[in-house]
Design a protein around this motif. Structure first.
Motif, short mmCIF file in Angstrom:
data_model
loop_
_atom_site.label_atom_id
_atom_site.label_comp_id
_atom_site.label_asym_id
_atom_site.label_seq_id
_atom_site.Cartn_x
_atom_site.Cartn_y
_atom_site.Cartn_z
N ILE A 10 0.84 -1.19 0.00
CA ILE A 10 0.00 0.00 0.00
C ILE A 10 0.87 1.24 0.00
CG2 ILE A 10 -1.81 1.27 1.22
CD1 ILE A 10 -2.49 -1.38 2.65
N THR A 11 0.65 2.14 -0.94
CA THR A 11 1.31 3.44 -0.90
C THR A 11 0.40 4.43 -0.17
OG1 THR A 11 0.43 4.21 -3.02
CG2 THR A 11 2.51 2.97 -3.07
N GLY A 12 0.99 5.52 0.30
CA GLY A 12 0.21 6.48 1.07
C GLY A 12 -0.34 5.85 2.34
N ALA A 13 0.47 4.99 2.96
CA ALA A 13 -0.01 4.14 4.06
C ALA A 13 0.20 4.75 5.44
CB ALA A 13 0.67 2.77 4.00
N SER A 14 0.72 5.96 5.52
CA SER A 14 1.05 6.52 6.83
C SER A 14 -0.15 7.11 7.57
CB SER A 14 2.14 7.59 6.69
OG SER A 14 1.69 8.66 5.87
N SER A 15 -1.28 7.29 6.85
CA SER A 15 -2.44 7.88 7.50
C SER A 15 -3.68 7.63 6.65
CB SER A 15 -2.25 9.39 7.71
OG SER A 15 -2.13 10.05 6.45
N GLY A 16 -4.83 8.07 7.14
CA GLY A 16 -6.06 8.07 6.37
C GLY A 16 -6.47 6.72 5.82
N ILE A 17 -6.91 6.72 4.57
CA ILE A 17 -7.38 5.49 3.94
C ILE A 17 -6.30 4.44 3.88
CG2 ILE A 17 -8.15 4.52 1.73
CD1 ILE A 17 -9.72 7.11 1.25
N GLY A 18 -5.07 4.84 3.56
CA GLY A 18 -3.98 3.87 3.45
C GLY A 18 -3.72 3.15 4.75
N ALA A 19 -3.67 3.88 5.86
CA ALA A 19 -3.44 3.27 7.16
C ALA A 19 -4.60 2.36 7.54
CB ALA A 19 -3.23 4.34 8.22
N ALA A 20 -5.82 2.80 7.25
CA ALA A 20 -7.00 1.98 7.57
C ALA A 20 -7.01 0.69 6.75
CB ALA A 20 -8.27 2.80 7.32
N LEU A 21 -6.65 0.79 5.48
CA LEU A 21 -6.56 -0.42 4.66
C LEU A 21 -5.52 -1.38 5.21
CD1 LEU A 21 -6.77 1.12 1.06
CD2 LEU A 21 -8.44 -0.44 2.09
N ALA A 22 -4.39 -0.84 5.65
CA ALA A 22 -3.34 -1.69 6.21
C ALA A 22 -3.85 -2.45 7.43
CB ALA A 22 -2.13 -0.84 6.58
N ARG A 23 -4.53 -1.77 8.33
CA ARG A 23 -5.04 -2.43 9.54
C ARG A 23 -6.08 -3.49 9.19
NH1 ARG A 23 -4.47 2.99 11.60
NH2 ARG A 23 -6.61 3.48 10.93
N GLU A 24 -6.95 -3.19 8.24
CA GLU A 24 -8.00 -4.14 7.87
C GLU A 24 -7.41 -5.37 7.20
OE1 GLU A 24 -11.62 -5.98 7.53
OE2 GLU A 24 -11.13 -4.18 8.71
N TRP A 25 -6.46 -5.16 6.28
CA TRP A 25 -5.84 -6.31 5.63
C TRP A 25 -5.05 -7.15 6.63
CZ3 TRP A 25 -5.81 -3.22 0.73
CH2 TRP A 25 -6.40 -3.92 -0.33
N ALA A 26 -4.38 -6.50 7.57
CA ALA A 26 -3.65 -7.24 8.59
C ALA A 26 -4.60 -8.12 9.40
CB ALA A 26 -2.90 -6.28 9.50
N SER A 27 -5.79 -7.61 9.70
CA SER A 27 -6.77 -8.39 10.46
C SER A 27 -7.24 -9.61 9.68
CB SER A 27 -7.97 -7.52 10.85
OG SER A 27 -8.82 -7.28 9.74
N ARG A 28 -7.05 -9.60 8.37
CA ARG A 28 -7.44 -10.73 7.53
C ARG A 28 -6.27 -11.64 7.22
NH1 ARG A 28 -12.37 -8.60 3.78
NH2 ARG A 28 -13.04 -6.84 5.07
N GLY A 29 -5.15 -11.41 7.88
CA GLY A 29 -4.01 -12.32 7.77
C GLY A 29 -3.00 -11.99 6.69
N ALA A 30 -3.10 -10.80 6.08
CA ALA A 30 -2.15 -10.43 5.03
C ALA A 30 -0.83 -9.95 5.62
CB ALA A 30 -2.74 -9.33 4.15
#
Length: 270
Positions: A10-30
């Motif tokens: 994920i680019t732009g992962a330090s905040s906002g949508i990018g950070a939220a996507l990172a947390r959600e994908w992590a919760s799914r085992g990525a």
């Protein structure tokens, strides 16, 4: 699409949508690869994401992008899914906006996102699997006042993604375009004004928008369902996006051209 043990970049992962996507994908085992310019903020996001690779760089730096792409692929032997999320918005009238603002926004929101994808599509096509998601905007479906540069870039990003989807439709690589409406992030605060300076304040509609974590869940759920156009908005913004939604039949028709040898015929004709 099951993301357990898959590598998601994920680019732009330090905040906002990018950070939220990172947390959600992590919760799914990525397994997450997180990129952005601010290494410290990426590290904070990584604390919530399990096994993570942090690759900070500026998306406009071609050499840094190439090096990051090599490291992302080498980390676990491949990148399974990538999200082109880095970007900057705008709040200024066209009549008052410096041309450099147009150049900067188009470079960040369009050209750099294309470069990010171009560095990965060969890798994914060779493996015969993978996926790409591009974060556009409702302003990439409907031209919105005070966002002429932003709308131009986001419309362009969607056009690139649609053409790319067709080209890769026989290669096992999926392409998704996400059209967020108002999400409660710093997008307005960080938007560029007429002279290229940061706006420094938010909008009421943004502050009262969809929570990033809720938006991220909707986005990933739609990717899992193989939706090609993903509208994540509410109220009038959702209605605007749905009104301009590309019919699935048309997307299927364009993919069918590729299946029927359109590209090979074009190349043979020189």
């Amino acid at each position: 699409m099951d993301f357990k043990d898959k590598v998601v970049w994920i680019t732009g992962a330090s905040s906002g949508i990018g950070a939220a996507l990172a947390r959600e994908w992590a919760s799914r085992g990525a397994h997450l690869v997180l990129s952005g310019r601010d290494e410290a903020r990426l590290s904070e996001v990584a604390k919530d994401c399990g096994e993570t690779l942090i690759l900070p760089f500026d998306v406009r730096d071609d050499d840094a992008l190439a090096e990051a792409t090599r490291k992302a692929i080498d980390w676990k032997g491949g990148v399974d899914f990538a999200v082109a999320n880095a970007g900057v918005s705008q709040r200024s009238q066209a009549l008052k906006t410096d041309m450099q603002v147009y150049r900067d926004i188009i470079e960040i929101d369009l050209t750099a996102q294309i470069a990010f994808a171009q560095g990965l599509i060969g890798h994914m096509a060779e493996r015969g699997s993978g996926g790409l998601a591009f974060i556009s905007s409702i302003a990439g479906k409907v031209g919105v006042p005070m966002r002429t540069a932003y709308s131009a870039a986001k419309f362009g990003l969607a056009g690139y993604a649609d053409a790319l989807r067709a080209e890769l439709s026989q290669k096992g690589v999926s392409v998704h375009v996400i059209y967020p409406g108002s999400i409660a992030t710093d997008v307005s605060r960080n938007a560029l004004t007429a002279d290229g300076s940061k706006r420094g304040r938010s909008d009421k509609v943004i502050d009262e928008g969809i929570r990033p974590d809720d938006a991220a869940k909707k986005m990933i759920d739609a990717i899992v369902l193989a939706q090609r156009e993903i509208i994540v908005a509410e109220g009038m913004e959702e209605a605007m996006g749905e009104l301009r939604r590309t019919p699935d039949q048309l997307l299927d028709q364009v993919a069918g051209m590729v299946a029927n040898g359109y590209m090979e015929k074009m190349e043979a004709e020189g």
